[in-house]
Design an enzyme around this catalytic site. Structure first.
Site, PDB file in Angstrom:
ATOM      1  N   MET A  34       5.119  -0.618   7.539  1.00 37.24           N
ATOM      2  CA  MET A  34       4.888  -1.036   9.014  1.00 37.24           C
ATOM      3  C   MET A  34       3.456  -0.626   9.389  1.00 37.24           C
ATOM      4  SD  MET A  34       8.359  -0.200  11.170  1.00 37.24           S
ATOM      5  CE  MET A  34       8.229   1.429  11.295  1.00 37.24           C
ATOM      6  N   ASN A  36      -0.558   1.053   9.615  1.00 39.87           N
ATOM      7  CA  ASN A  36      -1.018   2.244   9.539  1.00 39.87           C
ATOM      8  C   ASN A  36      -1.160   2.947   8.264  1.00 39.87           C
ATOM      9  OD1 ASN A  36      -0.724   5.456  11.171  1.00 39.87           O
ATOM     10  ND2 ASN A  36      -2.671   3.925  11.753  1.00 39.87           N
ATOM     11  N   HIS A  38      -1.471   5.263   5.218  1.00 41.45           N
ATOM     12  CA  HIS A  38      -2.119   6.329   5.153  1.00 41.45           C
ATOM     13  C   HIS A  38      -1.944   6.687   3.513  1.00 41.45           C
ATOM     14  CE1 HIS A  38       2.190   7.653   5.121  1.00 41.45           C
ATOM     15  NE2 HIS A  38       2.033   7.503   6.177  1.00 41.45           N
ATOM     16  N   HIS A  41       1.382   5.935   1.851  1.00 36.66           N
ATOM     17  CA  HIS A  41       1.494   4.506   1.473  1.00 36.66           C
ATOM     18  C   HIS A  41       0.722   4.284   0.086  1.00 36.66           C
ATOM     19  CE1 HIS A  41       2.266   4.180   5.966  1.00 36.66           C
ATOM     20  NE2 HIS A  41       3.272   3.895   5.397  1.00 36.66           N
ATOM     21  N   GLN A  65      14.557  -1.972  14.351  1.00 36.54           N
ATOM     22  CA  GLN A  65      14.623  -0.738  14.029  1.00 36.54           C
ATOM     23  C   GLN A  65      14.352   0.418  15.044  1.00 36.54           C
ATOM     24  OE1 GLN A  65      12.208  -1.205  10.400  1.00 36.54           O
ATOM     25  NE2 GLN A  65      11.933   1.050  10.679  1.00 36.54           N
ATOM     26  N   GLN A 159      16.869   6.703   4.637  1.00 35.63           N
ATOM     27  CA  GLN A 159      16.407   5.250   4.745  1.00 35.63           C
ATOM     28  C   GLN A 159      16.620   4.785   3.215  1.00 35.63           C
ATOM     29  OE1 GLN A 159      13.081   3.193   6.957  1.00 35.63           O
ATOM     30  NE2 GLN A 159      11.931   3.758   4.762  1.00 35.63           N
ATOM     31  N   SER A 191       2.792  10.968   8.027  1.00 40.13           N
ATOM     32  CA  SER A 191       3.379   9.759   8.833  1.00 40.13           C
ATOM     33  C   SER A 191       2.623   9.270   9.733  1.00 40.13           C
ATOM     34  CB  SER A 191       4.518  10.659   9.442  1.00 40.13           C
ATOM     35  OG  SER A 191       5.106   9.813  10.618  1.00 40.13           O
TER      36      SER A 191
HETATM   37  O1  PAF Z   1       9.713   3.099   6.033  1.00 37.72           O
HETATM   38  C1  PAF Z   1       9.082   2.135   6.671  1.00 37.72           C
HETATM   39  O2  PAF Z   1       8.036   1.969   7.078  1.00 37.72           O
HETATM   40  C2  PAF Z   1      10.053   0.954   7.564  1.00 37.72           C
HETATM   41  O3  PAF Z   1      11.268   1.454   7.999  1.00 37.72           O
HETATM   42  C3  PAF Z   1      10.375  -0.183   6.492  1.00 37.72           C
HETATM   43  C4  PAF Z   1      11.011   0.182   5.210  1.00 37.72           C
HETATM   44  C5  PAF Z   1       9.201  -0.703   6.033  1.00 37.72           C
HETATM   45  C6  PAF Z   1      11.377  -1.244   7.222  1.00 37.72           C
HETATM   46  O4  PAF Z   1      10.656  -1.565   8.201  1.00 37.72           O
END
Ligand code: PAF
Length: 290
Positions: A34, A36, A38, A41, A65, A159, A191
């Site tokens: 999503m 941002n 960091h 990622h 979500q 998740q 995060s």
């Molecule tokens: O973990 C996230 O950033 C989100 O939940 C994802 C998996 C990209 C789905 O929008």
């Protein structure tokens, strides 16, 4: 690096990188985000690059979500900086759709993927519908990209379980790769929401992980896991957290049976308006009080 924002553009870009060609397809690894971006990622991107011929990242703040419109509105959006960071890692393809592309028939009138782990509580008890939104958007991304593999961080433990269950139960031909949580030096899990902590809250935030470590350590000494959950929640509350849960579960997120060795301690708590989640896998037997 190619950047596209429409489904048709994505289709052309995938053909351009050879992913729509007949015969042997290149390995395309997808890192859904999503934004941002960091270091957490970027670790997923690095791991993707090691295994794949083509590394793709999606950046989309998925409205379905979010339980609270405030959280959605204030979710950090830093597209230019994100693109720079991803270009620095030689990402091949970045998909930056808007909601017209992902939900062309509207956010409420769409086919949805029901969260297969809804019965297990935890995040689902506190964020009803959250995993339906996650599973739906990840399913759409898988259908658009048809990736060989997709990478997710273990910080969002439930998740990951939801996505694994979706892929297994819907026979989706994608390998799910789980990467370890990346932490600050003081233990705080990276995060995007951390940037919204005040200095005072940021100083307290590492207590979430240190509490998980205390629970994991006490499990080794045979303590009753339910007592540990309660004590940990009380400690966090005293420190200023508004605790949603501290829970010891087995690795499938079920309540542990006596003698279970492979456990995970999970917690979610708010500091002010910022909700933090974290977890710690542990390989120790849980004992229950008689
Ligand atoms: O973990 C996230 O950033 C989100 O939940 C994802 C998996 C990209 C789905 O929008």
């Amino acid at each position: 690096m190619i950047q596209v924002s429409t489904r048709s553009g994505l289709d052309r870009a995938l053909a351009q990188v050879g992913h729509r060609a007949g015969g042997q397809r290149p390995h395309l690894a997808l890192v859904p985000t999503m934004g941002n971006i960091h270091a957490g990622h970027l670790q997923l991107v690095k791991a993707a690059k090691l295994r794949a011929d083509i590394t793709a990242v999606s950046i989309y703040v998925n409205p379905t979500q979010f339980n609270q419109s405030d959280d959605f509105t204030h979710y950090p959006r830093t597209l230019d900086a994100d693109l720079n960071k991803l270009a620095g890692e030689q990402v091949d393809l970045v998909f930056t759709p808007d909601s017209e592309e992902i939900y062309p028939h509207g956010e409420t009138l769409h086919a949805q993927v029901e969260s297969p782990l809804a019965a297990f509580g935890l995040e689902n008890s506190h964020r009803p519908g959250h995993f339906r939104g996650v599973a739906t958007v990840v399913c759409k991304l898988f259908n658009l990209f048809q990736p060989t593999s997709a990478l997710f961080g273990k910080k969002d433990y439930q998740q990951l379980a939801v996505i694994n269950a979706m892929v297994n139960e819907l026979f989706q031909p994608v390998e799910i790769i789980a990467e370890e949580t990346v932490r600050e030096a003081d233990g705080l899990a990276l995060s995007s929401r951390n940037s919204r902590l005040t200095d005072e809250q940021r100083a307290v935030a590492p207590l979430l992980f240190s509490t998980l470590k205390t629970v994991a350590n006490d499990l080794t000494h045979g303590a009753d896991y339910r007592e540990l959950e309660q004590n940990a929640a009380a400690m966090l509350t005293t420190a200023g957290f508004n605790v949603d849960y501290v829970a010891v579960r087995d690795r499938t997120l079920r309540t542990p049976e006596p003698g279970d060795r492979n456990l995970v301690v999970l917690a979610a708590a708010e500091l002010g308006k910022v909700r933090l989640i974290d977890n710690l896998e542990t390989a120790i037997a849980a004992t229950e009080a008689a």
